[in-house]
Design an enzyme around this catalytic site. Sequence first.
Site, PDB file in Angstrom:
ATOM      1  N   ASP A 103       0.780  -1.275  -0.047  1.00 17.73           N
ATOM      2  CA  ASP A 103       0.104   0.018  -0.117  1.00 17.73           C
ATOM      3  C   ASP A 103       0.918   1.149  -0.173  1.00 17.73           C
ATOM      4  O   ASP A 103       2.202   1.312   0.504  1.00 17.73           O
ATOM      5  CB  ASP A 103      -0.886  -0.055   1.244  1.00 17.73           C
ATOM      6  CG  ASP A 103      -1.866  -1.207   1.303  1.00 17.73           C
ATOM      7  OD1 ASP A 103      -2.312  -1.864   0.105  1.00 17.73           O
ATOM      8  OD2 ASP A 103      -2.389  -1.384   2.380  1.00 17.73           O
TER       9      ASP A 103
HETATM   10  N1  URA Z   1      -1.336  -5.889   3.926  1.00 17.65           N
HETATM   11  C1  URA Z   1      -1.759  -4.654   3.766  1.00 17.65           C
HETATM   12  O1  URA Z   1      -2.857  -4.521   4.444  1.00 17.65           O
HETATM   13  N2  URA Z   1      -0.834  -3.842   3.157  1.00 17.65           N
HETATM   14  C2  URA Z   1       0.144  -4.013   2.360  1.00 17.65           C
HETATM   15  O2  URA Z   1       0.705  -3.129   2.183  1.00 17.65           O
HETATM   16  C3  URA Z   1       0.429  -5.199   2.462  1.00 17.65           C
HETATM   17  C4  URA Z   1      -0.026  -6.306   3.293  1.00 17.65           C
END
Ligand code: URA
Length: 235
Positions: A103
Site C-alpha cells: 500500500d
Molecule cells: N497488507 C496490507 O494491508 N497492506 C500492505 O501493504 C501489505 C499487506
Amino acid sequence: MQLERLLQKHGFGTRKGCRALIRNERVAVNGEICDDPYADIDTDQLVFSVDGTEWPYAEFATLILNKPSGYECSRRPQHHLGVLELLPPPLRVRGVQPIGRLDEDTTGLLLITDDGQLNHVLSSGKRKVPKVYLATVKHPLDAAQVEQLLAGVLLNDEPEPIAAAAAEIVDPLHLRLTLTEGKYHQVKRMLAAVGNRVEALHRESIGSLTLPDDLKPGEWRWLSAVDLEKLVKSA
Ligand code: URA
C-alpha cells in the site's frame, strides 16, 4: 554481445542513441573507454559505465527497495509518486515492475524485477512464500486476537477464513505477522477483523530475504545472485 545492443538492453535508449553515447566516448567497458559501437563484449563478470556511473551486466534486473511511505506500487500511480520514480531511468526503461504490491502508506521490503518468470513465481499465491510484516496497531494486542489470527479470520469477498502463518506480539502495540498469501490490504483487513486497527505497516522479509539494516528508506540495490538463488529455493 555488441556494445550498442548491450547498452540498449540495459535501458540506455534506442540503438541510435546508444551508438551516439559510445561514439562520444561516454561508455567504458571494464574501466576502458570504448568508442566502437560494434565491439564484441564478453559479458561474463562485465562492469560497464556510462558517464562514470557503473552498471553490472545483468540479463535480468532484480532489485530490492526499501519502500518509503507515500509511494504507490501500481503501474499507473494516481495520487502519489510511483515507486519506480526511486530508480534511475535506465532501470525504468528496462521495464522493471514491483513483485506484488505494498500500500502507499506501507514501508519496507519491495522486490522489483524485469524477469517476468520470477515475478510470477514469487507473486503466485500457490507458492505460499512467507512474508513477514511488523504492524503498529491502535489498540493494545491480546492473546485472543493472536489466537484468532492464527485460527483464521473471514474477510469480505473471501470464501474461506484466512489464517496467519505466524503471529507474535512484540510489545502491546506491535505485532509481527507472517502471511503466505498476498491479498489486497490483507494485514489491515485481518487486524480489523479481530477488532484492532493498523496504524503503520512495514514489511521485513519475503521468503529467505530480509530487508538489510543499512538500506535506508528510498534506497535500492541489486539483489545478489546468491540471495536470488536462496529466495527462489525458499519459494
Ligand atoms: N497488507 C496490507 O494491508 N497492506 C500492505 O501493504 C501489505 C499487506
